[in-house]
Design a protein around this motif. Structure first.
Motif, mmCIF file in Angstrom:
data_model
loop_
_atom_site.group_PDB
_atom_site.id
_atom_site.type_symbol
_atom_site.label_atom_id
_atom_site.label_comp_id
_atom_site.label_asym_id
_atom_site.label_seq_id
_atom_site.Cartn_x
_atom_site.Cartn_y
_atom_site.Cartn_z
ATOM 1 N N ASN A 177 4.710 2.867 20.440
ATOM 2 C CA ASN A 177 5.113 1.598 20.227
ATOM 3 C C ASN A 177 5.126 1.648 18.720
ATOM 4 N N LYS A 178 4.157 2.474 18.266
ATOM 5 C CA LYS A 178 4.296 2.973 16.455
ATOM 6 C C LYS A 178 4.559 4.101 16.352
ATOM 7 N N VAL A 179 5.461 4.598 15.772
ATOM 8 C CA VAL A 179 6.000 5.387 15.006
ATOM 9 C C VAL A 179 6.236 5.613 13.337
ATOM 10 N N GLU A 180 6.138 6.401 12.757
ATOM 11 C CA GLU A 180 5.658 6.502 11.426
ATOM 12 C C GLU A 180 6.387 7.983 11.047
ATOM 13 N N LEU A 181 6.766 8.581 9.756
ATOM 14 C CA LEU A 181 6.855 9.976 9.539
ATOM 15 C C LEU A 181 5.223 9.357 8.372
ATOM 16 N N ASP A 182 4.155 10.739 8.523
ATOM 17 C CA ASP A 182 2.956 10.423 7.628
ATOM 18 C C ASP A 182 3.939 12.115 5.612
ATOM 19 N N VAL A 183 4.490 11.021 5.523
ATOM 20 C CA VAL A 183 5.388 12.074 3.699
ATOM 21 C C VAL A 183 4.436 12.876 3.331
ATOM 22 N N LYS A 184 4.199 14.233 3.121
ATOM 23 C CA LYS A 184 4.018 14.886 2.094
ATOM 24 C C LYS A 184 4.681 15.975 1.156
ATOM 25 N N ARG A 185 5.876 15.255 1.451
ATOM 26 C CA ARG A 185 6.719 16.716 -0.234
ATOM 27 C C ARG A 185 7.777 15.157 -0.416
ATOM 28 N N LEU A 186 8.253 14.816 -1.538
ATOM 29 C CA LEU A 186 9.072 13.368 -1.342
ATOM 30 C C LEU A 186 10.057 14.484 -3.201
ATOM 31 N N GLY A 214 0.386 -1.533 0.274
ATOM 32 C CA GLY A 214 0.104 0.328 0.219
ATOM 33 C C GLY A 214 0.581 1.265 -0.427
ATOM 34 N N GLU A 215 0.924 2.349 0.829
ATOM 35 C CA GLU A 215 1.462 3.473 1.341
ATOM 36 C C GLU A 215 2.413 3.200 2.121
ATOM 37 N N HIS A 216 2.906 2.053 2.682
ATOM 38 C CA HIS A 216 4.351 1.800 3.759
ATOM 39 C C HIS A 216 4.898 1.658 2.520
ATOM 40 N N TYR A 217 6.043 2.195 3.799
ATOM 41 C CA TYR A 217 7.586 1.716 2.917
ATOM 42 C C TYR A 217 8.898 2.067 4.130
ATOM 43 N N THR A 218 9.939 1.398 4.363
ATOM 44 C CA THR A 218 10.881 1.574 5.301
ATOM 45 C C THR A 218 11.619 2.773 4.117
ATOM 46 N N PHE A 219 12.363 3.684 5.497
ATOM 47 C CA PHE A 219 13.152 4.726 4.918
ATOM 48 C C PHE A 219 14.550 4.173 5.619
ATOM 49 N N ALA A 220 15.970 4.809 5.324
ATOM 50 C CA ALA A 220 16.796 4.517 5.822
ATOM 51 C C ALA A 220 17.530 5.242 5.598
ATOM 52 N N ASP A 221 18.577 5.935 6.579
ATOM 53 C CA ASP A 221 19.567 6.693 6.124
ATOM 54 C C ASP A 221 21.061 6.134 7.548
ATOM 55 N N ASP A 222 22.011 6.818 6.973
ATOM 56 C CA ASP A 222 23.171 6.495 7.707
ATOM 57 C C ASP A 222 23.074 5.957 9.411
ATOM 58 N N SER A 223 22.257 6.786 9.528
ATOM 59 C CA SER A 223 21.430 6.241 11.231
ATOM 60 C C SER A 223 20.270 5.338 11.610
ATOM 61 N N GLY A 224 19.836 4.874 11.213
ATOM 62 C CA GLY A 224 18.798 3.806 11.085
ATOM 63 C C GLY A 224 17.686 3.729 10.158
ATOM 64 N N ARG A 225 16.704 2.873 10.493
ATOM 65 C CA ARG A 225 15.831 2.435 9.665
ATOM 66 C C ARG A 225 14.245 3.330 10.281
ATOM 67 N N MET A 226 13.466 3.649 9.174
ATOM 68 C CA MET A 226 11.573 3.697 10.329
ATOM 69 C C MET A 226 10.962 3.529 8.892
ATOM 70 N N LYS A 227 9.926 3.106 9.915
ATOM 71 C CA LYS A 227 8.857 3.252 8.835
ATOM 72 C C LYS A 227 8.086 4.579 8.516
ATOM 73 N N VAL A 228 7.632 4.809 6.712
ATOM 74 C CA VAL A 228 7.180 6.011 6.450
ATOM 75 C C VAL A 228 5.934 5.613 5.440
ATOM 76 N N GLU A 229 5.083 6.535 5.362
ATOM 77 C CA GLU A 229 3.607 5.894 5.004
ATOM 78 C C GLU A 229 3.734 7.732 3.406
ATOM 79 N N ILE A 230 3.934 6.891 2.361
ATOM 80 C CA ILE A 230 3.402 8.087 1.260
ATOM 81 C C ILE A 230 2.605 7.458 0.094
ATOM 82 N N ASP A 231 1.698 9.003 0.056
ATOM 83 C CA ASP A 231 0.229 8.435 -0.390
ATOM 84 C C ASP A 231 1.598 8.564 -2.235
ATOM 85 N N ALA A 232 0.629 7.521 -3.621
ATOM 86 C CA ALA A 232 1.371 7.664 -4.557
ATOM 87 C C ALA A 232 1.739 9.593 -5.058
#
Length: 118
Positions: free
Chosen positions: A105-114, A59-77
């Protein structure tokens, strides 16, 4: 009548271009790392991250990573740049609102701009 139809068609074709316009100037939203956001982020905080979308999790769920770690993000198409192939090797910049439940327990970034990272 022909002029009216032509004008209406021109406006209809231009609307998607206006809708996809993005502000590209300076911002007060901090650019941070995944670790910084996970360690210090507050619910509803706006944040910008630079790194990679390393997996599509459905769906709209992705895993984002940088050099410091990973996290869940939600991105509308609709936030993906049209005509640009984004994979795990393309560095991107994402901005959005940090969502953190009361217990953390649940953390994510709801992306508004990519966009492609500078």
């Amino acid at each position: 009548m022909k002029k009216t139809t032509s004008l209406a068609l021109a406006i209809a074709l231009a609307l998607p271009l206006v809708a996809s316009a993005q502000y590209a100037g300076p911002s007060t939203v901090p650019t941070m790392t995944v670790k910084q956001l996970l360690d210090t982020g507050k619910n509803d905080q706006h944040a910008t991250l630079r790194g990679f979308l390393v997996s599509h999790d459905g769906g709209e769920h992705y895993t984002f990573a940088d050099d410091s770690g990973r996290m869940k993000v939600e991105i509308d198409a609709k936030h993906f740049p049209p005509g640009v192939k984004i994979d795990d090797k393309v560095r991107v910049e994402i901005s959005g609102e940090f969502d953190k439940d009361r217990f953390g327990n649940k953390v994510e970034l709801d992306v508004k701009r990519l966009s492609l990272a500078p």
